[in-house]
Design a protein around this motif. Structure first.
Motif, PDB file in Angstrom:
ATOM      1  N   HIS A  52       0.845  -1.595   0.071  1.00 41.75           N
ATOM      2  CA  HIS A  52      -0.068  -0.366   0.333  1.00 41.75           C
ATOM      3  C   HIS A  52       0.634   1.033  -0.160  1.00 41.75           C
ATOM      4  O   HIS A  52       0.543   2.353  -0.398  1.00 41.75           O
ATOM      5  N   ALA A  53       1.589   1.223   0.286  1.00 41.07           N
ATOM      6  CA  ALA A  53       3.655   2.777   0.698  1.00 41.07           C
ATOM      7  C   ALA A  53       3.010   2.751  -0.762  1.00 41.07           C
ATOM      8  O   ALA A  53       3.977   4.428  -1.454  1.00 41.07           O
ATOM      9  N   ASP A  54       3.449   1.157  -1.708  1.00 42.01           N
ATOM     10  CA  ASP A  54       3.554   1.238  -2.624  1.00 42.01           C
ATOM     11  C   ASP A  54       3.314   2.003  -3.792  1.00 42.01           C
ATOM     12  O   ASP A  54       3.418   3.160  -4.771  1.00 42.01           O
ATOM     13  N   LEU A  55       1.549   1.845  -3.433  1.00 42.00           N
ATOM     14  CA  LEU A  55       0.744   2.652  -4.075  1.00 42.00           C
ATOM     15  C   LEU A  55       0.439   3.917  -4.353  1.00 42.00           C
ATOM     16  O   LEU A  55       0.400   4.587  -5.350  1.00 42.00           O
ATOM     17  N   ALA A  56       0.747   4.411  -3.225  1.00 46.47           N
ATOM     18  CA  ALA A  56       0.796   5.572  -2.223  1.00 46.47           C
ATOM     19  C   ALA A  56       2.078   6.296  -3.421  1.00 46.47           C
ATOM     20  O   ALA A  56       1.709   7.566  -4.022  1.00 46.47           O
ATOM     21  N   LEU A  57       3.176   5.593  -3.331  1.00 44.73           N
ATOM     22  CA  LEU A  57       4.571   5.996  -3.187  1.00 44.73           C
ATOM     23  C   LEU A  57       3.779   6.544  -4.905  1.00 44.73           C
ATOM     24  O   LEU A  57       4.447   7.090  -6.186  1.00 44.73           O
ATOM     25  N   ARG A  58       3.027   5.437  -6.202  1.00 47.22           N
ATOM     26  CA  ARG A  58       3.173   5.870  -7.068  1.00 47.22           C
ATOM     27  C   ARG A  58       2.103   6.898  -7.413  1.00 47.22           C
ATOM     28  O   ARG A  58       1.712   7.098  -8.541  1.00 47.22           O
ATOM     29  N   GLU A  59       1.149   7.359  -6.438  1.00 50.15           N
ATOM     30  CA  GLU A  59       0.112   7.844  -7.120  1.00 50.15           C
ATOM     31  C   GLU A  59       0.932   9.319  -7.037  1.00 50.15           C
ATOM     32  O   GLU A  59       0.759  10.153  -7.987  1.00 50.15           O
ATOM     33  N   ALA A  60       1.789   8.951  -5.967  1.00 49.83           N
ATOM     34  CA  ALA A  60       2.451  10.434  -5.765  1.00 49.83           C
ATOM     35  C   ALA A  60       3.398  10.881  -6.883  1.00 49.83           C
ATOM     36  O   ALA A  60       3.291  12.044  -7.744  1.00 49.83           O
ATOM     37  N   LYS A  61       3.737   9.632  -8.370  1.00 52.08           N
ATOM     38  CA  LYS A  61       5.154  10.124  -8.817  1.00 52.08           C
ATOM     39  C   LYS A  61       4.120  10.281 -10.281  1.00 52.08           C
ATOM     40  O   LYS A  61       4.626  11.184 -10.620  1.00 52.08           O
ATOM     41  N   GLU A  62       2.711   9.349  -9.938  1.00 49.99           N
ATOM     42  CA  GLU A  62       1.683   9.842 -11.100  1.00 49.99           C
ATOM     43  C   GLU A  62       1.276  11.277 -11.160  1.00 49.99           C
ATOM     44  O   GLU A  62       1.142  11.946 -12.123  1.00 49.99           O
ATOM     45  N   ALA A  63       1.193  12.073  -9.863  1.00 47.60           N
ATOM     46  CA  ALA A  63       1.094  13.969  -9.725  1.00 47.60           C
ATOM     47  C   ALA A  63       1.925  14.155  -9.824  1.00 47.60           C
ATOM     48  O   ALA A  63       1.985  15.567 -10.192  1.00 47.60           O
ATOM     49  N   GLY A  64       3.484  13.847 -10.707  1.00 42.48           N
ATOM     50  CA  GLY A  64       4.215  14.795 -11.166  1.00 42.48           C
ATOM     51  C   GLY A  64       5.144  14.064 -10.079  1.00 42.48           C
ATOM     52  O   GLY A  64       6.635  15.470 -10.150  1.00 42.48           O
ATOM     53  N   GLY A  65       5.208  13.937  -9.635  1.00 44.54           N
ATOM     54  CA  GLY A  65       6.838  13.478  -8.304  1.00 44.54           C
ATOM     55  C   GLY A  65       7.259  14.914  -7.384  1.00 44.54           C
ATOM     56  O   GLY A  65       6.218  15.659  -7.098  1.00 44.54           O
ATOM     57  N   GLN A  66       8.111  14.356  -6.701  1.00 41.31           N
ATOM     58  CA  GLN A  66       8.784  15.611  -6.245  1.00 41.31           C
ATOM     59  C   GLN A  66       7.393  15.861  -4.786  1.00 41.31           C
ATOM     60  O   GLN A  66       6.982  17.015  -3.784  1.00 41.31           O
TER      61      GLN A  66
END
Ligand code: C2E
Ligand code: MG
Ligand code: MG
Length: 563
Positions: A276-290
């Motif tokens: 689940h942390a990984d899914l959240a990480l991917r969403e952060a990445k899809e939002a453009g990162g940083q």
């Protein structure tokens, strides 16, 4: 031990012989944090200068000279001693533990001796004397000195077993944005240096009790036993770790993307929390990162429906659910069809008609673009043999297909040979992004294809970053101006100027210039006036099944163009 330490008189008497015998390093510091005395163990471990060289060396330089303790741990030791000397440590807060690597900590006790002297005990703690070393090797990330995935999973599983409602663990998983590109730029050892710098900053930004690990490559994780403030730490890490780094004299700017998951709401097993942390990480990445995201159930739902889509797509080819639709291109001067673009369609029994904009990127992600691309190439060549000469067929080629240039070239040759379609009737549409990734490889591949007689077209021109001058070095026969420029023509002077500039350039390079997405006869007139040679768009026809092509060819197109 602590009973002795609590009594300064006893300690003072120890400084004679007993101190010398103690099996751990003990040093005596003055108010300026200079080393006044070191017992045998401390001399052995820290190797301070001899009394002749320097009778009272700064403790900072002694620690640095020892070469055994990372800079950030040294700083923490010194600040701890400094706080003690200045009397800033609250009662009972004298002790600190510093994590060196998994299973290896340094415990520090500092006590006033009176007469402006302080005693500092440094105790190396390694988990399990013999087995501990082996375990450490298995659980330590040798590059950065923090834990590895195995270590992290064990720590997390242990934390989840603790049945303390006040201590609900949270994990933060993050990776570096664009690390691959930076690694290419810095070289491998530069990339390693960057990862170590990230860990140095991570150590300073976290508490001693937080467990740190490198899960793989550029992916890191933090375990907080008490995860109430995990969101705060997430925001702080994104801020601190995204600041520029100095690596080998170069300033490197790299953002991090981070995902947070907290027990028990976000998962009650190590595997679930990590996922689940990984899914959240991917969403952060899809939002453009940083940036960072906290896991939410909707993420799991989206991930599941994406997995369903992937699994359906894997079956689509064998189940014959993919088809090609064809959209005509029309020459503005002769008002006749010059050829058709093949556009993939996926008709799914439950999802209906899935547009290529939705499934082509998924196919690229899951490594299905090569088989789908191969299929499209064969089917298009096969279909085109039924059309009158010299009508051509244009096939879209994804950037990923060019990664394996040898395979792609072989597929083109095989499709032409098996269908019997002359090479000049096949056109390949390549987008700008396919050229910017590995321009040299792409250029030589396109030249080989061009030498076969196949025509090459630049698709969606104007949406990427390639410059017009770069265009000259590739063997393009035509440019397709992206439909966003054409739809902006009504009332946008800049768009008109751009279309004119591209058309002029194309004419100068002897290329055909095709306007995509022409929907009205007004747009057709404008792009004609601006110098485009061909149009494609709903004005002439939407993409149609192969079976309807004969009827379309029988139509008088001048009516549509003149209306
Ligand atoms: P593209 O190559 O730029 O194709 C043109 C897209 O514009 C097509 O969308 C077409 O239906 C749409 N279009 C054409 N005329 C008009 C118009 O007048 N108005 C509007 N609003 N749209 C128009 P489609 O079929 O949805 O394809 C989207 C993209 O998917 C394509 O863009 C292409 O990049 C990709 N694609 C399609 N088939 C394949 C394939 O077999 N392989 C690969 N790699 N990509 C494909
Ligand atoms: Mg295209
Ligand atoms: Mg296009």
């Amino acid at each position: 031990m602590s009973a002795l330490l609590d009594d300064p008189d006893t300690i003072a008497s120890l400084t004679g012989g007993a101190l010398e015998q103690l099996p751990y390093p003990v040093v005596i510091l003055d108010r300026d944090l200079r080393l006044r005395l070191a017992n045998a163990e401390a001399r052995e471990r820290l190797k301070p200068p001899s009394a002749e060289e320097d009778p009272c060396p700064p403790f900072a330089s002694v620690l640095a000279r020892s070469g055994r303790i990372p800079a950030d741990v040294r700083l923490r030791i010194l600040s701890c001693c400094g706080a003690e000397v200045r009397g800033r440590n609250a009662p009972g807060k004298h002790d600190a533990v510093f994590a060196m690597s998994p299973g290896h900590t340094i415990a520090l006790y500092a006590r006033p001796l009176g007469h402006d002297r302080w005693m500092v005990v440094l105790e190396d703690r390694r988990r399990g004397a013999d087995s501990g070393m082996a375990a450490e090797e298995n659980q330590c990330d040798t590059l950065t000195g923090i834990g590895n995935r195995r270590y992290f999973e064990e720590q997390l599983a242990g934390a989840l077993r603790e049945d303390d409602p006040d201590r609900q663990p949270a994990i933060l998983v993050f990776d570096l944005d664009r690390f691959r590109a930076i690694n290419d730029l810095l070289g491998r050892s530069g990339g390693d240096a960057l990862l170590r710098a990230v860990v140095g900053r991570l150590r300073r930004a976290t508490r001693d009790a937080d467990q740190l690990a490198r899960l793989e490559g550029d992916q890191f994780a933090v375990l907080q036993l008490n995860g109430h403030a995990a969101d705060n730490l997430a925001a702080r890490l994104v801020d601190l770790l995204s600041r520029p780094y100095l690596v080998r004299g170069e300033v490197v700017t790299v953002g991090i993307s981070l995902g947070v998951a907290r027990a028990p709401g976000d998962g009650d097993s190590a595997a679930a929390l990590l996922h689940h942390a990984d899914l959240a990480l991917r969403e952060a990445k899809e939002a453009g990162g940083q940036t960072w995201r906290r896991f939410g159930q909707s993420m799991a739902d989206r991930a599941r429906s994406r997995l369903d889509l992937e699994s359906d797509l894997r079956k689509a080819l064998v189940l014959g659910q993919l088809t090609l639709a064809y959209q005509p291109k029309v020459n503005l001067r002769t008002q006749t069809v010059t050829g058709f673009e093949a556009l993939a369609r996926w008709s799914h029994p439950k999802r209906g008609l899935v547009p290529p904009g939705l499934f082509i990127p998924v196919a690229e992600d899951i490594g299905l673009i090569a088989p789908i691309g191969d299929w499209a190439l064969r089917a298009a060549c096969e279909d085109a043999t039924a059309w009158p000469e010299p009508l051509s067929v244009a096939v879209n080629v994804s950037a990923r297909q060019l990664d394996d240039g040898r395979h792609f070239l072989a597929q083109v040759v095989a499709s032409l040979r098996e269908s019997g379609l002359p090479a000049r009737r096949l056109e390949l549409e390549i987008t700008e992004s396919a050229l910017t990734r590995r321009p040299d490889e792409a250029r030589s591949l396109l030249r080989e294809l061009h030498a076969l007689g196949v025509r090459i077209s630049m698709d969606d021109f104007g949406t990427g970053y390639s410059s017009l001058s770069q265009l000259r070095t590739f063997p393009f026969d035509s440019i397709k101006i992206d439909r966003s420029f054409v739809s902006a023509l009504d009332g946008d002077n800049d768009a008109a100027a751009l279309v004119r500039a591209i058309a002029t350039l194309g004419a100068g390079l002897g290329m055909a210039v095709i306007a995509e997405g022409v929907e009205t006869s007004g747009q057709a007139r404008m792009v004609a006036a601006d110098g485009c040679t061909e149009i494609q768009g709903y004005l002439i026809s939407k993409p149609i099944p192969a079976a309807e092509i004969r009827a379309l060819l029988a139509r008088d197109l001048s009516v549509a163009l003149a209306s």
